[in-house]
Structures are given as C-alpha cells and as structure tokens.
Design an enzyme around this catalytic site. Sequence first.
Site, PDB file in Angstrom:
ATOM      1  N   SER A 144      29.468  27.244  23.505  1.00  0.00           N
ATOM      2  CA  SER A 144      27.649  27.574  22.503  1.00  0.00           C
ATOM      3  C   SER A 144      26.151  28.202  23.479  1.00  0.00           C
ATOM      4  O   SER A 144      26.827  28.150  24.112  1.00  0.00           O
ATOM      5  CB  SER A 144      27.206  26.107  22.426  1.00  0.00           C
ATOM      6  OG  SER A 144      26.383  26.057  22.360  1.00  0.00           O
ATOM      7  N   ALA A 145      25.543  28.947  22.531  1.00  0.00           N
ATOM      8  CA  ALA A 145      24.218  29.467  22.589  1.00  0.00           C
ATOM      9  C   ALA A 145      23.332  28.592  23.646  1.00  0.00           C
ATOM     10  O   ALA A 145      22.704  28.973  23.829  1.00  0.00           O
ATOM     11  CB  ALA A 145      23.811  30.191  21.434  1.00  0.00           C
ATOM     12  N   ASP A 146      23.441  27.369  23.200  1.00  0.00           N
ATOM     13  CA  ASP A 146      22.501  26.177  24.330  1.00  0.00           C
ATOM     14  C   ASP A 146      22.945  26.767  25.480  1.00  0.00           C
ATOM     15  O   ASP A 146      21.912  26.844  26.236  1.00  0.00           O
ATOM     16  CB  ASP A 146      23.516  24.933  23.826  1.00  0.00           C
ATOM     17  CG  ASP A 146      22.899  24.257  22.894  1.00  0.00           C
ATOM     18  OD1 ASP A 146      22.588  24.612  21.713  1.00  0.00           O
ATOM     19  OD2 ASP A 146      24.191  23.442  22.315  1.00  0.00           O
ATOM     20  N   LYS A 187      22.655  25.648   9.950  1.00  0.00           N
ATOM     21  CA  LYS A 187      22.581  25.333  11.246  1.00  0.00           C
ATOM     22  C   LYS A 187      22.434  26.439  12.228  1.00  0.00           C
ATOM     23  O   LYS A 187      22.476  27.176  12.210  1.00  0.00           O
ATOM     24  CB  LYS A 187      23.846  23.949  11.636  1.00  0.00           C
ATOM     25  CG  LYS A 187      24.553  23.969  13.229  1.00  0.00           C
ATOM     26  CD  LYS A 187      26.066  23.807  13.465  1.00  0.00           C
ATOM     27  CE  LYS A 187      26.185  23.901  14.975  1.00  0.00           C
ATOM     28  NZ  LYS A 187      27.363  23.746  15.662  1.00  0.00           N
ATOM     29  N   ASP A 215      34.984  30.247  21.928  1.00  0.00           N
ATOM     30  CA  ASP A 215      33.893  29.171  21.575  1.00  0.00           C
ATOM     31  C   ASP A 215      32.993  29.091  22.596  1.00  0.00           C
ATOM     32  O   ASP A 215      33.297  27.539  23.080  1.00  0.00           O
ATOM     33  CB  ASP A 215      34.342  28.329  20.446  1.00  0.00           C
ATOM     34  CG  ASP A 215      33.486  27.728  19.268  1.00  0.00           C
ATOM     35  OD1 ASP A 215      32.291  27.367  20.612  1.00  0.00           O
ATOM     36  OD2 ASP A 215      33.768  27.221  18.550  1.00  0.00           O
ATOM     37  N   GLU A 271      15.360  17.595  18.442  1.00  0.00           N
ATOM     38  CA  GLU A 271      16.172  18.336  17.724  1.00  0.00           C
ATOM     39  C   GLU A 271      16.533  18.176  16.107  1.00  0.00           C
ATOM     40  O   GLU A 271      15.877  17.263  15.622  1.00  0.00           O
ATOM     41  CB  GLU A 271      17.466  18.896  18.172  1.00  0.00           C
ATOM     42  CG  GLU A 271      18.330  17.648  18.361  1.00  0.00           C
ATOM     43  CD  GLU A 271      19.971  18.483  17.872  1.00  0.00           C
ATOM     44  OE1 GLU A 271      20.251  18.973  17.405  1.00  0.00           O
ATOM     45  OE2 GLU A 271      20.219  17.982  19.335  1.00  0.00           O
ATOM     46  N   VAL A 316      20.250  22.655  20.130  1.00  0.00           N
ATOM     47  CA  VAL A 316      19.523  22.802  21.006  1.00  0.00           C
ATOM     48  C   VAL A 316      18.930  24.415  21.100  1.00  0.00           C
ATOM     49  O   VAL A 316      17.670  24.010  22.124  1.00  0.00           O
ATOM     50  CB  VAL A 316      20.497  22.137  22.718  1.00  0.00           C
ATOM     51  CG1 VAL A 316      19.446  22.748  23.672  1.00  0.00           C
ATOM     52  CG2 VAL A 316      20.753  20.609  22.269  1.00  0.00           C
ATOM     53  N   LYS A 342      29.181  16.487  25.540  1.00  0.00           N
ATOM     54  CA  LYS A 342      30.186  16.078  24.333  1.00  0.00           C
ATOM     55  C   LYS A 342      31.694  15.728  25.778  1.00  0.00           C
ATOM     56  O   LYS A 342      31.459  17.129  25.388  1.00  0.00           O
ATOM     57  CB  LYS A 342      29.812  16.332  22.731  1.00  0.00           C
ATOM     58  CG  LYS A 342      29.086  15.251  22.546  1.00  0.00           C
ATOM     59  CD  LYS A 342      29.019  16.349  20.724  1.00  0.00           C
ATOM     60  CE  LYS A 342      28.245  17.184  20.747  1.00  0.00           C
ATOM     61  NZ  LYS A 342      27.417  18.055  19.932  1.00  0.00           N
TER      62      LYS A 342
HETATM   63  N1  PSU Z   1      24.838  16.754  19.688  1.00  0.00           N
HETATM   64  C1  PSU Z   1      25.341  15.512  18.622  1.00  0.00           C
HETATM   65  N2  PSU Z   1      25.000  16.085  17.620  1.00  0.00           N
HETATM   66  C2  PSU Z   1      24.927  16.808  17.552  1.00  0.00           C
HETATM   67  C3  PSU Z   1      24.672  18.246  18.605  1.00  0.00           C
HETATM   68  C4  PSU Z   1      24.384  17.851  19.534  1.00  0.00           C
HETATM   69  O1  PSU Z   1      24.975  14.353  18.987  1.00  0.00           O
HETATM   70  O2  PSU Z   1      24.584  17.120  16.079  1.00  0.00           O
HETATM   71  C5  PSU Z   1      24.509  19.653  17.853  1.00  0.00           C
HETATM   72  C6  PSU Z   1      23.500  20.013  18.514  1.00  0.00           C
HETATM   73  O3  PSU Z   1      22.436  20.687  17.776  1.00  0.00           O
HETATM   74  C7  PSU Z   1      23.717  21.129  19.976  1.00  0.00           C
HETATM   75  C8  PSU Z   1      25.115  21.872  18.531  1.00  0.00           C
HETATM   76  O4  PSU Z   1      22.987  22.159  20.049  1.00  0.00           O
HETATM   77  O5  PSU Z   1      25.325  20.307  18.084  1.00  0.00           O
HETATM   78  C9  PSU Z   1      25.994  22.142  19.561  1.00  0.00           C
HETATM   79  O6  PSU Z   1      27.063  22.891  18.213  1.00  0.00           O
HETATM   80  P1  PSU Z   1      27.446  24.245  19.290  1.00  0.00           P
HETATM   81  O7  PSU Z   1      28.759  23.620  19.422  1.00  0.00           O
HETATM   82  O8  PSU Z   1      28.450  24.771  17.364  1.00  0.00           O
HETATM   83  O9  PSU Z   1      26.487  25.620  19.371  1.00  0.00           O
HETATM   84 MN    MN Z   2      30.276  27.144  18.903  1.00  0.00          MN
END
Ligand code: PSU
Ligand code: MN
Length: 307
Positions: A145-147, A91, A143, A30, A111, A164
């Site tokens: 994630s779409a992941d 992003k 909130d 990614e 992701v 995380k």
């Molecule tokens: N893990 C990391 N650093 C990052 C991310 C994940 O160590 O920057 C990123 C990944 O691209 C993941 C995104 O898909 O954060 C998730 O963002 P959100 O929570 O807004 O969906």
């Molecule tokens: Mn989010």
Amino acid sequence: MTPASARAHTDVHAPVAAALAAGRPVVALESTIITHGMPWPDNATMAARVEAIITEEGAVPATIAVIGGRLKIGLSADEREALAKVSGAMKLSRADLAFAVAEARTGGTTVAATMIAAALAGIEVFATGGIGGVHNGAETSFDISADLDELARTGVIVVSAGAKAILDIAKTLEVLETRGVPVVAYRSDVMPAFWSRTSSHPAPLRLDGADAIARFFATRKALGLGGGMLVANPVAEEDEIPAERMAGVIAAAQAAAEAAGVSGKAVTPFLLAKILELTGGASLRTNIALIENNARLAARIASALKG
Ligand code: PSU
Ligand code: MN
C-alpha cells in the site's frame, strides 16, 4: 498551512477553519472506509457516530473526501450522507488524488490521500480503522500500500487498530521500520491485528497515554525528523474477534479473491466484503467499534498536542 496554489481546489468546512485558526484540536477522518469499506447504511451511521465522538471529546472532526473535484476538508452532514450513498466513487491515493480534482470526480480518500489533505490543511492527527500494508503474497504481486510511503513522508499521526489481518503484518512492520516510521502500540506490548486485540508480533514501541504520544510526536518534529507516526490501538475486549477465529475466515476470503482474479485497488474492498459475509456481519460490528475507539484516542492526542 494550505499553500495558496492548493487553496484554489480546497474547501475547508467552516467549523474546521474556525478551529484551525483558533488553535483548537482537529481530527481528520478518511472516506474510503465510507465509499469502499462498508455497505450503506452502516457506513453513514458509522461516519456520523465517529464525528460525534470526536466532538464529545472536545475536538473538531474533519472528514476528508473529493466531491465533484473539490478537495473537502470537513463535510457537512448532507455531504457526508450523500457520499455514503454515491455509487462508483473512486478510491483515491497519492497517485490519483489530483486526477479526481482535475477531472471533477468524486472519491473516498485512503489513509495516504487523507494524510496529504490533512497536512495541507494543518491537521496533525487522523483516525482510521486499519492502514494498508504489505499484502500476503507481495513477493509475487508487489502489492504494497501507498499508505506506508505516505507515513514515511507526511507529518501526521495516524491512529489505527494496526494493519488489517488480511495483510502480512511482519512484512508491513519491516517496511515501516526501513522507512523510519515509528509504530507505537497503545497500552499493549504486541501489535493488534485490527479485528483482534493481539497478534504474534511484538510492538516496536509502546506508550500508555495520549499525552505521551503527543510528546513523542512533538519531539520528532523538534529534532527535524519529519514524517508521520502510526499508533496501533487495540479494539476493546468485548468487541474483538479472537485471532484464531479470524485466521480461517481470512484464508477463505483470500482464496476467494485469488479464484476471482481480483488485483490492485480492488483487493482490500473485496476482502473486507467477503469477510463481512463469512462472519455473518460480526466483522462489521468490530470494524465500527474499533474506528470509534480510534476516534476517541485521536481526539485526546489532538487535545494533548494543543495543551
Ligand atoms: N480500513 C478499513 N476499511 C477500509 C480501509 C482501511 O477498515 O476501507 C481502506 C483505507 O482507506 C486504506 C485502504 O488506506 O483501505 C488501503 O487500500 P490499499 O490496500 O489498496 O492501499
Ligand atoms: Mn494495494
């Protein structure tokens, strides 16, 4: 394989195209981690190192990003360096990947967006740091994630160090289970928590070899189950920050995010930057070590899938 309609917007880097045509292992990477996850120049060094590890393991790396509206499947060293320095990159997730392509913008793929691009190109294995998930307080912020939805629908193995620890790991696991996403801890009975090897959450499934992970994925496909799979690979002991130490740091970062009124896409990058500051750079060293660790395992899984 890339549908003809997507091909018009996609550039497959020559070594990646050659490997895919020959049936050799390819690992997707990614780029949000490059554009939003780490400061320059650590992001550039990390991105190059991770590609080198995949190459050492006998697979071909394909870093995915949108550059000037082109969906790039694999970057040249120059493109990768330039992306690491770009300011104001988007992003990109499922909702806005096509926007960046249509509007000739540049962005790092999360992701979710990286899985979409990998699947379009015929790449089945992808290494990252940590996936997005259910944020603490999601019951009011919504909130999530779409992941997580992407893991449910797109047939790619995502090798991560878990979710995380800034996320609600229990709720993240619940959503993944509901959506039918297998979560496999590698050589561990408990879920890793990104910077830390352990958490209080039992791993839904455990496998101890790259070949076993490849066999599980192939069996899911054979049974027509579709969708992706999350592999949670604990960071090495010498590189981890113990969970007890991270807990205070994470709480402080979350309080700072709330005080600053950060929301939406900005939450994860804000928290990562704050945690880096609060740990005096230790979190960044761990983040780099775990991505390298994930790249190595992903390359071995990709090789096992071709074996
Ligand atoms: N893990 C990391 N650093 C990052 C991310 C994940 O160590 O920057 C990123 C990944 O691209 C993941 C995104 O898909 O954060 C998730 O963002 P959100 O929570 O807004 O969906
Ligand atoms: Mn989010």
